[in-house]
Design an enzyme around this catalytic site. Structure first.
Site, PDB file in Angstrom:
ATOM      1  N   ARG A  59       0.800  -1.224   0.000  1.00  0.00           N
ATOM      2  CA  ARG A  59       0.000   0.000   0.000  1.00  0.00           C
ATOM      3  C   ARG A  59       0.833   1.275   0.000  1.00  0.00           C
ATOM      4  O   ARG A  59       0.380   2.308  -0.442  1.00  0.00           O
ATOM      5  CB  ARG A  59      -0.949  -0.021   1.199  1.00  0.00           C
ATOM      6  CG  ARG A  59      -2.011  -1.095   1.010  1.00  0.00           C
ATOM      7  CD  ARG A  59      -2.892  -1.262   2.200  1.00  0.00           C
ATOM      8  NE  ARG A  59      -2.233  -1.998   3.262  1.00  0.00           N
ATOM      9  CZ  ARG A  59      -2.850  -2.508   4.322  1.00  0.00           C
ATOM     10  NH1 ARG A  59      -4.138  -2.323   4.477  1.00  0.00           N
ATOM     11  NH2 ARG A  59      -2.194  -3.168   5.242  1.00  0.00           N
ATOM     12  N   GLU A 102      -4.008  -0.172  -2.908  1.00  0.00           N
ATOM     13  CA  GLU A 102      -4.757  -0.696  -1.766  1.00  0.00           C
ATOM     14  C   GLU A 102      -5.254  -2.088  -2.160  1.00  0.00           C
ATOM     15  O   GLU A 102      -5.455  -2.365  -3.345  1.00  0.00           O
ATOM     16  CB  GLU A 102      -5.964   0.199  -1.472  1.00  0.00           C
ATOM     17  CG  GLU A 102      -5.627   1.611  -1.054  1.00  0.00           C
ATOM     18  CD  GLU A 102      -4.921   1.675   0.293  1.00  0.00           C
ATOM     19  OE1 GLU A 102      -5.255   0.872   1.167  1.00  0.00           O
ATOM     20  OE2 GLU A 102      -4.014   2.526   0.444  1.00  0.00           O
ATOM     21  N   PHE A 103      -5.508  -2.935  -1.163  1.00  0.00           N
ATOM     22  CA  PHE A 103      -5.973  -4.284  -1.480  1.00  0.00           C
ATOM     23  C   PHE A 103      -7.417  -4.301  -2.003  1.00  0.00           C
ATOM     24  O   PHE A 103      -7.839  -5.253  -2.630  1.00  0.00           O
ATOM     25  CB  PHE A 103      -5.881  -5.202  -0.254  1.00  0.00           C
ATOM     26  CG  PHE A 103      -4.469  -5.394   0.244  1.00  0.00           C
ATOM     27  CD1 PHE A 103      -3.391  -5.380  -0.624  1.00  0.00           C
ATOM     28  CD2 PHE A 103      -4.224  -5.601   1.601  1.00  0.00           C
ATOM     29  CE1 PHE A 103      -2.089  -5.561  -0.162  1.00  0.00           C
ATOM     30  CE2 PHE A 103      -2.934  -5.788   2.076  1.00  0.00           C
ATOM     31  CZ  PHE A 103      -1.872  -5.760   1.192  1.00  0.00           C
ATOM     32  N   LYS A 168       0.198 -18.991   6.760  1.00  0.00           N
ATOM     33  CA  LYS A 168      -0.645 -19.294   7.892  1.00  0.00           C
ATOM     34  C   LYS A 168      -0.882 -18.007   8.699  1.00  0.00           C
ATOM     35  O   LYS A 168      -0.089 -17.090   8.530  1.00  0.00           O
ATOM     36  CB  LYS A 168       0.002 -20.378   8.763  1.00  0.00           C
ATOM     37  CG  LYS A 168       1.177 -19.876   9.612  1.00  0.00           C
ATOM     38  CD  LYS A 168       1.652 -20.950  10.531  1.00  0.00           C
ATOM     39  CE  LYS A 168       1.628 -20.552  11.963  1.00  0.00           C
ATOM     40  NZ  LYS A 168       2.467 -19.445  12.378  1.00  0.00           N
ATOM     41  N   HIS A 198       5.695 -23.587   7.054  1.00  0.00           N
ATOM     42  CA  HIS A 198       7.106 -23.566   6.640  1.00  0.00           C
ATOM     43  C   HIS A 198       7.903 -24.730   7.245  1.00  0.00           C
ATOM     44  O   HIS A 198       8.985 -25.043   6.770  1.00  0.00           O
ATOM     45  CB  HIS A 198       7.763 -22.209   6.931  1.00  0.00           C
ATOM     46  CG  HIS A 198       8.129 -21.989   8.355  1.00  0.00           C
ATOM     47  ND1 HIS A 198       7.236 -21.569   9.297  1.00  0.00           N
ATOM     48  CD2 HIS A 198       9.304 -22.124   9.011  1.00  0.00           C
ATOM     49  CE1 HIS A 198       7.847 -21.462  10.459  1.00  0.00           C
ATOM     50  NE2 HIS A 198       9.107 -21.791  10.316  1.00  0.00           N
ATOM     51  N   LYS A 202      11.452 -27.498   5.782  1.00  0.00           N
ATOM     52  CA  LYS A 202      12.737 -27.747   6.454  1.00  0.00           C
ATOM     53  C   LYS A 202      13.313 -29.080   5.980  1.00  0.00           C
ATOM     54  O   LYS A 202      12.608 -30.082   5.926  1.00  0.00           O
ATOM     55  CB  LYS A 202      12.547 -27.771   7.972  1.00  0.00           C
ATOM     56  CG  LYS A 202      12.219 -26.394   8.572  1.00  0.00           C
ATOM     57  CD  LYS A 202      12.078 -26.496  10.077  1.00  0.00           C
ATOM     58  CE  LYS A 202      11.520 -25.208  10.674  1.00  0.00           C
ATOM     59  NZ  LYS A 202      12.466 -24.123  10.795  1.00  0.00           N
ATOM     60  N   GLU A 236      11.321 -22.361  22.027  1.00  0.00           N
ATOM     61  CA  GLU A 236      12.013 -21.157  21.552  1.00  0.00           C
ATOM     62  C   GLU A 236      12.472 -20.363  22.758  1.00  0.00           C
ATOM     63  O   GLU A 236      11.753 -20.277  23.761  1.00  0.00           O
ATOM     64  CB  GLU A 236      11.064 -20.302  20.718  1.00  0.00           C
ATOM     65  CG  GLU A 236      10.719 -20.922  19.397  1.00  0.00           C
ATOM     66  CD  GLU A 236       9.841 -19.999  18.561  1.00  0.00           C
ATOM     67  OE1 GLU A 236      10.372 -19.241  17.761  1.00  0.00           O
ATOM     68  OE2 GLU A 236       8.621 -20.033  18.765  1.00  0.00           O
ATOM     69  N   HIS A 260       2.482 -26.389  12.875  1.00  0.00           N
ATOM     70  CA  HIS A 260       3.827 -26.970  12.780  1.00  0.00           C
ATOM     71  C   HIS A 260       3.930 -28.304  13.530  1.00  0.00           C
ATOM     72  O   HIS A 260       4.464 -29.288  13.015  1.00  0.00           O
ATOM     73  CB  HIS A 260       4.885 -26.021  13.360  1.00  0.00           C
ATOM     74  CG  HIS A 260       4.876 -24.654  12.744  1.00  0.00           C
ATOM     75  ND1 HIS A 260       4.536 -24.439  11.439  1.00  0.00           N
ATOM     76  CD2 HIS A 260       5.179 -23.434  13.249  1.00  0.00           C
ATOM     77  CE1 HIS A 260       4.614 -23.146  11.178  1.00  0.00           C
ATOM     78  NE2 HIS A 260       4.995 -22.510  12.256  1.00  0.00           N
ATOM     79  N   LYS A 360       7.285 -20.438  24.060  1.00  0.00           N
ATOM     80  CA  LYS A 360       8.205 -19.303  23.952  1.00  0.00           C
ATOM     81  C   LYS A 360       8.934 -19.165  25.288  1.00  0.00           C
ATOM     82  O   LYS A 360       8.397 -19.547  26.336  1.00  0.00           O
ATOM     83  CB  LYS A 360       7.433 -18.009  23.715  1.00  0.00           C
ATOM     84  CG  LYS A 360       6.534 -18.028  22.488  1.00  0.00           C
ATOM     85  CD  LYS A 360       7.270 -17.573  21.261  1.00  0.00           C
ATOM     86  CE  LYS A 360       6.381 -17.601  20.045  1.00  0.00           C
ATOM     87  NZ  LYS A 360       7.127 -17.551  18.783  1.00  0.00           N
TER      88      LYS A 360
HETATM   89  C1  BG6 Z   1       6.102 -19.170  13.025  1.00  0.00           C
HETATM   90  C2  BG6 Z   1       5.467 -18.612  14.258  1.00  0.00           C
HETATM   91  O1  BG6 Z   1       5.134 -19.809  12.230  1.00  0.00           O
HETATM   92  O2  BG6 Z   1       7.098 -20.111  13.385  1.00  0.00           O
HETATM   93  C3  BG6 Z   1       6.511 -17.989  15.155  1.00  0.00           C
HETATM   94  O3  BG6 Z   1       4.500 -17.644  13.896  1.00  0.00           O
HETATM   95  C4  BG6 Z   1       7.616 -18.974  15.439  1.00  0.00           C
HETATM   96  O4  BG6 Z   1       5.927 -17.543  16.375  1.00  0.00           O
HETATM   97  C5  BG6 Z   1       8.143 -19.562  14.152  1.00  0.00           C
HETATM   98  O5  BG6 Z   1       8.641 -18.272  16.118  1.00  0.00           O
HETATM   99  C6  BG6 Z   1       9.126 -20.669  14.425  1.00  0.00           C
HETATM  100  O6  BG6 Z   1       9.741 -21.029  13.225  1.00  0.00           O
HETATM  101  P1  BG6 Z   1      11.198 -21.656  13.208  1.00  0.00           P
HETATM  102  O7  BG6 Z   1      11.441 -21.979  11.775  1.00  0.00           O
HETATM  103  O8  BG6 Z   1      12.124 -20.612  13.743  1.00  0.00           O
HETATM  104  O9  BG6 Z   1      11.132 -22.855  14.097  1.00  0.00           O
END
Ligand code: BG6
Length: 509
Positions: A59, A102-103, A168, A198, A202, A236, A260, A360
């Site tokens: 935008r 704009e979208f 996501k 994602h 990996k 994490e 995940h 976290k």
């Molecule tokens: C994301 C989350 O999808 O994955 C994040 O929104 C998280 O909160 C992240 O930190 C972790 O990804 P990775 O590849 O670092 O394990």
């Protein structure tokens, strides 16, 4: 037919069509940190098609050159290979463009259509398109509808194709994900829809399939007869950073567990697929999700733990509590820790608990799947000075990617105590190179038109079926003791109690 991404010779035998990738949300954090570095690294490794273009759609007004300069800085900061190579960048730079709109404005999409047509003529990209929606989820339906309305997405035909990548989260619960799915399927087919998780990009996650199905020795012990339980940890050390607003909406269950962690569980638990096609693999993953026993009220109370981090120390540095983070409600009840026990009601896994723990602000970043085998029968070596542990196969997804097997061994000498030792395989040490980033792989797979490494609609739906009742239970029963674990610890005491009730412990990965 194209070879499959998991087949060894696949990369070189798969044909790659010319195309343009349009990134919606091009000034956002994900584009800067992940998408642009990924596309640059694909260019660096000569994996992009020769006829290629990338257009940032956002935008804020800016020129093509301003966008290119910003992206150059971001790629320099975030690329896994540094410094960036000037000759590759200058070539890449020529293929990078910016489009402001704009979208929700029709004229922006009309202009985009004209612009993509011009680029096709200039770059030879033949009308093939990927639209990457790296935007807030509330914009997914609108953008897809607008793209369709303006003839920018079309079904694959003999001349060209168009595909949509959706980041996501795909919905906030079962109902919203179904509403979203019902809406977008009016405009795009399942074959055109690439739902990113994602974790599937990996290397170590892809290797899980190879490990399980290319080695004959594991199959016969991969079941309830030999496995005592499975632990999946996604820990994490980071907090929520500057994503307070996002996290207040999501919480950890939606952010990590529903997607995940369920992908990891599905691949660990699935049956061998009939082939390596996207359908073959995803059919088996869905069956795993379908076999998960719904949580009962007793499970909500005894086999499910939520937590929120308080202040504490990470690597000697003091860090603040979740409730003190920016854009977070001072009395927030959002969870930053989840532990739970699941059972899979199927032949292979009957009676084997799967313990999941995601959080976290734990002491370190580590993602691990641990398969804990049953104790050796009998008491032969259980004398007082022996530590006779169960065998553990630990699959380290990140960092220090690798696989280790814990087994018991005789300590040299006449007194013969038994001691656990580890047999270790490390990717870095063995292959001597850094694995590509997940996003590199996923963008490449989408260009190649292979959806194996993306979540299918029914996978997402099944996963929400498992977790929506938990979200409902939690919203009716707010936590009374948040924050309940200090940053830098391994989580709330209740998570240890959950294990202790089963006479087990969480591993310290
Ligand atoms: C994301 C989350 O999808 O994955 C994040 O929104 C998280 O909160 C992240 O930190 C972790 O990804 P990775 O590849 O670092 O394990």
């Amino acid at each position: 037919m194209n070879a499959h991404p998991l087949e060894e010779e696949g990369r070189s035998t798969r044909s790659i069509d010319p195309c343009i990738v349009v990134i919606f949300g091009a000034t956002g954090d994900l584009t800067a940190r992940k998408l642009m570095p990924a596309i640059y690294n694909l260019a660096r490794e000569s994996l992009l098609p020769a006829n290629f273009g990338c257009v940032g759609f956002a935008r804020r007004p800016k020129s093509h050159d301003e966008f290119r300069e910003e992206m150059k800085k971001q790629v320099s900061d975030h690329s896994r290979v540094k410094p960036i190579e000037e000759n590759i960048w200058s070539n890449f730079h020529e293929k990078l463009f910016y489009h402001q709109s704009e979208f929700d404005k029709d004229e922006g999409y009309e202009k985009l259509k004209g612009f993509l047509g011009e680029l096709d003529a200039k770059l030879g990209t033949k009308g093939n398109r990927i639209f990457y929606l790296s935007v807030q989820p509330k914009f997914f339906p609108l953008i897809i509808e607008m793209l369709s309305k303006h003839g920018l997405i079309y079904k694959e035909n003999e001349n060209n194709w168009s595909r949509v990548i959706i980041e996501k989260p795909f919905g906030k619960d079962w109902k919203s994900s179904m509403d979203l799915q019902n809406h977008i399927q009016k405009f795009i087919t399942e074959e055109q829809t690439y739902r990113i998780d994602h974790y599937l990009g990996k290397e170590t996650v892809q290797n899980l399939l190879v490990f399980r199905f290319a080695n004959s020795i594991f199959e016969s012990i991969w079941n309830y007869k030999h496995i005592d339980h499975v632990q999946i940890t996604v820990a994490e050390d980071l907090g929520i950073g500057n994503r307070g607003e996002f996290f207040e909406e999501e919480g950890l269950l939606r952010d990590i567990v529903q997607n995940h962690m369920m992908q990891l569980l599905s691949i660990v638990a699935m049956e061998p697929p009939i082939d390596l096609s996207a359908k073959g693999i995803r059919d088996e993953k869905v069956k795993v999700l379908q076999s998960i026993r719904p949580l009962s009220k007793n499970d909500f109370q005894n086999n499910l733990v939520r937590g929120q981090y308080g202040k504490g120390f990470i690597e000697g540095e003091q860090v603040k509590a979740y409730r003190q983070e920016e854009e977070v409600d001072k009395s927030s009840n959002i969870e930053t820790f989840v532990a739970l026990k699941l059972y899979l009601d199927n032949w292979r896994w009957t009676g084997v608990p799967f313990y999941l723990r995601g959080a976290k602000r734990l002491p370190k970043k580590v993602t691990e799947i641990a398969i804990i085998f049953k104790d050796a029968p009998g008491l032969l070596f259980k004398h007082h000075n022996s530590k006779n542990d169960p065998n553990v196969l630990a699959i380290r997804i990140q960092p220090d990617e690798g696989i280790s097997m814990k087994m018991n061994c005789k300590v040299p000498g006449p007194s013969s105590p038994v001691q656990p030792v580890k047999m270790d395989f490390r990717y870095g040490a063995y292959f001597g190179k850094t694995p590509p980033e997940a996003y590199e792989r996923l963008i490449l797979e989408c260009i190649l038109g292979d959806s194996t490494l993306f979540a299918r609609a029914d996978e997402v739906e099944q996963s929400w079926k498992i977790f929506t009742p938990i979200l409902e239970y939690w919203s009716k029963n707010p936590p009374k003791n948040f924050p309940n674990y200090p940053s830098g610890s391994w989580g709330p005491k209740e998570a240890d109690d959950l294990m202790a009730r089963d006479n087990r412990n969480w591993r310290i990965p």
